[in-house]
Scaffold this active site. Structure first.
Site, PDB file in Angstrom:
ATOM      1  N   GLY A  53       0.784  -0.988  -0.329  1.00  0.00           N
ATOM      2  CA  GLY A  53      -0.105  -0.161   0.084  1.00  0.00           C
ATOM      3  C   GLY A  53       0.396   1.345  -0.365  1.00  0.00           C
ATOM      4  O   GLY A  53       2.301   0.800   0.234  1.00  0.00           O
ATOM      5  N   GLN A 107       2.385   9.701   1.030  1.00  0.00           N
ATOM      6  CA  GLN A 107       3.992   9.909   1.931  1.00  0.00           C
ATOM      7  C   GLN A 107       4.879   9.412   0.395  1.00  0.00           C
ATOM      8  O   GLN A 107       5.922   9.709   0.474  1.00  0.00           O
ATOM      9  CB  GLN A 107       3.825   7.821   1.881  1.00  0.00           C
ATOM     10  N   CYS A 143       6.815  -0.329   6.750  1.00  0.00           N
ATOM     11  CA  CYS A 143       5.742   0.700   6.084  1.00  0.00           C
ATOM     12  C   CYS A 143       7.249   1.348   5.137  1.00  0.00           C
ATOM     13  O   CYS A 143       7.864   1.689   6.003  1.00  0.00           O
ATOM     14  CB  CYS A 143       5.818   2.084   7.352  1.00  0.00           C
ATOM     15  N   LEU A 144       6.396   1.981   3.806  1.00  0.00           N
ATOM     16  CA  LEU A 144       7.768   2.175   2.851  1.00  0.00           C
ATOM     17  C   LEU A 144       7.989   3.971   3.357  1.00  0.00           C
ATOM     18  O   LEU A 144       9.239   3.598   2.515  1.00  0.00           O
ATOM     19  CB  LEU A 144       6.963   2.826   1.371  1.00  0.00           C
ATOM     20  N   HIS A 188      -4.209   1.034   7.433  1.00  0.00           N
ATOM     21  CA  HIS A 188      -1.988   1.753   7.785  1.00  0.00           C
ATOM     22  C   HIS A 188      -2.553   2.401   7.296  1.00  0.00           C
ATOM     23  O   HIS A 188      -2.378   3.959   6.752  1.00  0.00           O
ATOM     24  CB  HIS A 188      -1.384   0.465   7.084  1.00  0.00           C
ATOM     25  N   GLU A 189      -3.344   2.118   5.734  1.00  0.00           N
ATOM     26  CA  GLU A 189      -2.993   4.014   5.400  1.00  0.00           C
ATOM     27  C   GLU A 189      -3.990   4.171   4.913  1.00  0.00           C
ATOM     28  O   GLU A 189      -3.326   5.851   5.293  1.00  0.00           O
ATOM     29  CB  GLU A 189      -3.487   3.238   2.913  1.00  0.00           C
ATOM     30  N   HIS A 227      -2.696   7.277   7.452  1.00  0.00           N
ATOM     31  CA  HIS A 227      -1.923   8.032   6.372  1.00  0.00           C
ATOM     32  C   HIS A 227      -2.179   9.567   5.954  1.00  0.00           C
ATOM     33  O   HIS A 227      -2.252  10.703   6.350  1.00  0.00           O
ATOM     34  CB  HIS A 227      -0.782   7.068   5.100  1.00  0.00           C
TER      35      HIS A 227
HETATM   36 NI    NI Z   1       2.130   3.107   5.924  1.00  0.00          NI
END
Ligand code: NI
Length: 169
Positions: A43, A48, A87-88, A129-130, A133
């Site tokens: 995701g 981000q 997480c990226l 999770h997304e 963000h």
């Molecule tokens: Ni993330």
């Protein structure tokens, strides 16, 4: 476009609603999917990549890629479940996070079509999770304090060269 890392204030802003789902938004969705794949993530959300807009993409195993625009969380189960997340924007850190087991979400896709989705398992986890963000929340915020301290220290130690500076790619 690059993925912003923990410590970057842009990750902490509340994202804005998208007014029109036009070609620009469609191409942002494609870029997000592309960067998510390149990062081997499941995701990725607008904030981000420095776009403070209410959009994220999710692609979990055995499912099709999904785009969520202006999502609303309609309902979450009272039953919670612990599962390991990464997480990226926080590379190299994985930790168990407690979240609702299922979620019901309403959103628009990249074609401007509204949809409702009830999800469980990894898909529910990725959506929650997304969605975080978009509110400026990172998964490390949801860890118990001692675990969060551990995660922050580990993250900072692994990137002393980027501490307090913009990410270096
Ligand atoms: Ni993330």
């Amino acid at each position: 476009m690059e993925i912003l890392l923990l410590g970057n204030e842009q990750l902490r802003q509340k994202a804005e609603r998208i007014k029109t789902i036009d070609g620009e938004i469609k191409s942002l969705a494609e870029d997000l999917l592309d960067m998510m794949r390149r990062g081997k993530g499941i995701g990725l959300a607008g904030p981000q990549v420095g776009r403070a807009l209410r959009i994220f993409v999710v692609h979990v195993d055995k499912d099709t890629p999904r785009v969520f625009i202006n999502p609303s969380i309609i309902e979450t189960s009272t039953e919670t479940v612990k599962y390991e997340e990464g997480c990226l924007s926080v590379p190299g850190i994985w930790a168990d996070v407690l979240r609702p087991k299922t979620v019901r979400v309403q959103a628009w896709n990249e074609k401007g079509r509204p949809f409702n989705l009830e999800a469980g398992g990894i898909l529910a986890r990725a959506i929650l999770h997304e969605y975080d963000h978009l509110e400026g929340v990172l998964f490390v915020d949801r860890l118990p304090e001692h675990k969060r301290d551990w995660a922050m220290k580990k993250f900072e130690k692994s990137r002393p060269h980027v501490k307090g500076k913009p990410p270096q790619g």
